[in-house]
Design an enzyme around this catalytic site. Sequence first.
Site, PDB file in Angstrom:
ATOM      1  N   ASP A  22       0.824  -1.203   0.000  1.00  0.00           N
ATOM      2  CA  ASP A  22       0.000   0.000   0.000  1.00  0.00           C
ATOM      3  C   ASP A  22       0.864   1.262   0.000  1.00  0.00           C
ATOM      4  OD1 ASP A  22      -2.829   0.979   0.393  1.00  0.00           O
ATOM      5  OD2 ASP A  22      -1.921   1.916   2.145  1.00  0.00           O
ATOM      6  N   GLU A  76      14.497 -14.830  -0.366  1.00  0.00           N
ATOM      7  CA  GLU A  76      14.778 -16.000   0.484  1.00  0.00           C
ATOM      8  C   GLU A  76      13.630 -17.009   0.456  1.00  0.00           C
ATOM      9  OE1 GLU A  76      15.806 -14.880   4.496  1.00  0.00           O
ATOM     10  OE2 GLU A  76      16.747 -13.038   3.763  1.00  0.00           O
TER      11      GLU A  76
HETATM   12  C1  GLC Z   1      -4.443   2.901  -0.761  1.00  0.00           C
HETATM   13  C2  GLC Z   1      -5.617   1.957  -0.641  1.00  0.00           C
HETATM   14  C3  GLC Z   1      -6.804   2.736  -0.164  1.00  0.00           C
HETATM   15  C4  GLC Z   1      -6.480   3.345   1.181  1.00  0.00           C
HETATM   16  C5  GLC Z   1      -5.196   4.168   1.126  1.00  0.00           C
HETATM   17  C6  GLC Z   1      -4.689   4.500   2.499  1.00  0.00           C
HETATM   18  O1  GLC Z   1      -4.640   3.862  -1.723  1.00  0.00           O
HETATM   19  O2  GLC Z   1      -5.842   1.310  -1.863  1.00  0.00           O
HETATM   20  O3  GLC Z   1      -7.956   1.951  -0.090  1.00  0.00           O
HETATM   21  O4  GLC Z   1      -7.550   4.165   1.588  1.00  0.00           O
HETATM   22  O5  GLC Z   1      -4.164   3.474   0.487  1.00  0.00           O
HETATM   23  O6  GLC Z   1      -4.145   3.373   3.113  1.00  0.00           O
END
Ligand code: GLC
Length: 514
Positions: free
Chosen positions: A188, A239
Amino acid sequence: MVYQVYLRSFADSNGDGIGDLPGLRSRLPYLAWLGVDALWINPHYPSGGADGGYDIVDYRAVDPEYGDVSDLEDLVADARRLGLRVVLDVVPNHTSDRHPWFQAALADPDCPEAARYHFSPPSDEPPNNWQSLFGGPAWSRTPDGRWYLHLFAPEQPDLNWRDPAVAADFEQTLRFWLDRGISGFRVDVAYGLFKDAGLRDNPGAYSPTLFGHGPEQAMTWNQPEVHDVWRRWRGICDEYPDTMLVGEVCLADLEQVALYSRPDEMHQSFSFRLLKSSWDTAAFADAVRSALDVFGGVGAPVSWVLGNHDKDRQVTRFGGGAVGTTRARAAALLMLALPGSPYVYAGDELGLPQATVPDAVKRDPIFHRSGGARAGRDGCRVPMPWNDSPGVGFSPEESAHPWLPVPEGWDRYAVSAQARDGGSMLTMYRRALALRAAHPSLGSGEATVSTQDSVLTVRCTGTAETVRCVVNMGSETVLVGAPGAVLLASTTRVRGSLGSVALPPDSAVWILED
Ligand code: GLC
Ligand code: CA
């Protein structure tokens, strides 16, 4: 093909109206039947619930609403038996404000945990002009008057990656899950993590209309130091055999996005251009061409995305109703022909439109923080329809209401109905995935892109054959010269005779060249 599972909305095993790991496990045969290679599961961790699970309280646990660690291990084992891999979501840019580190930092400004976030001493004005992506300033105050940084919701304080304790802890988290047999991570906000060391003002303002963040937010995103994190994470994945990292990198400059998937960094970084293109030949051609060129330039496969949990459903984006559905079918055939890794968001294979979710039950902080000005993302996160029972088979019969309401009439999109309909969107996806597996020119050929008026053609050449994917994005039927056999069409209205194919508006065809 990687199938994205929005866990909370996929399948509920125990009748509390919330999708969970045992529910997903019970539906693995469906994914194998469809032709999926791997699934990516949106965050399954204990969370503060402020942003659909992207505000994590404990990175090495499962939210009790979804099950426990042994449920995840069982899921991974069953998936493996069916030839499916499991990829988890990991959220390194920020934690929940309920994370023990942030709680410790609130209680004591001088504790070591406080150095793992961006705090600034009490003052009248926030430390800089940064804006939160969810609306409003990126700085909020603690009860004792300090400022802290959150590029998303206030419940998602940003971590300070200049503190080595942060990096060390995430490395333990990666190993914790890799040791349980998972096949990698979707990372993310992988373009975040580090911020300008001096926290200087951004030269410009956040614009929601851009493809991603550009020079106007030069201080907030894409700091050069972040690449070393991906090199270290890549070393850890190396790994563990057959594991991968795919990064969410929302930057305007595709060349910068591709740098995240250089050979010693992540295996892939998402290509969001198709997701953000309207139904337009030039836009689609550019999205495909530029991704092939730029990712090809760093030796990475392109990861194609037409839908995810953050954007309106394709059917709705492409015009809604019959037109939107017809176009979404054609777009799917285009994506599944292209070389690289396609990502399909759960429900897109059913042609789900964006659901209308009543404001009173919306959860998305984007809706709430914009005072309702932005619709938010709930409409692409409603439960999956599995059958034509009153609850569409999401939960066992006689259960609690689902956590987001399923719109009236959604049984018509149900898996059970579409599986027995030879003309359904689901059947088309399944056929396309079977053909993709049987014809290496689809999915791993050399692709060349051309356009003529409103027709987009991608020729995919493998070692033994060429398959042409032709998409008519205009409003008139076109005749496509086709010395070859039609493998699959997005609509039954495609007709072929005497070496040519009549391709109606908004449709696509795969032709195996003679
Ligand atoms: C990314 C995710 C989204 C989330 C954001 C904050 O963009 O896809 O759903 O709100 O990160 O974590
Ligand atoms: Ca449940």
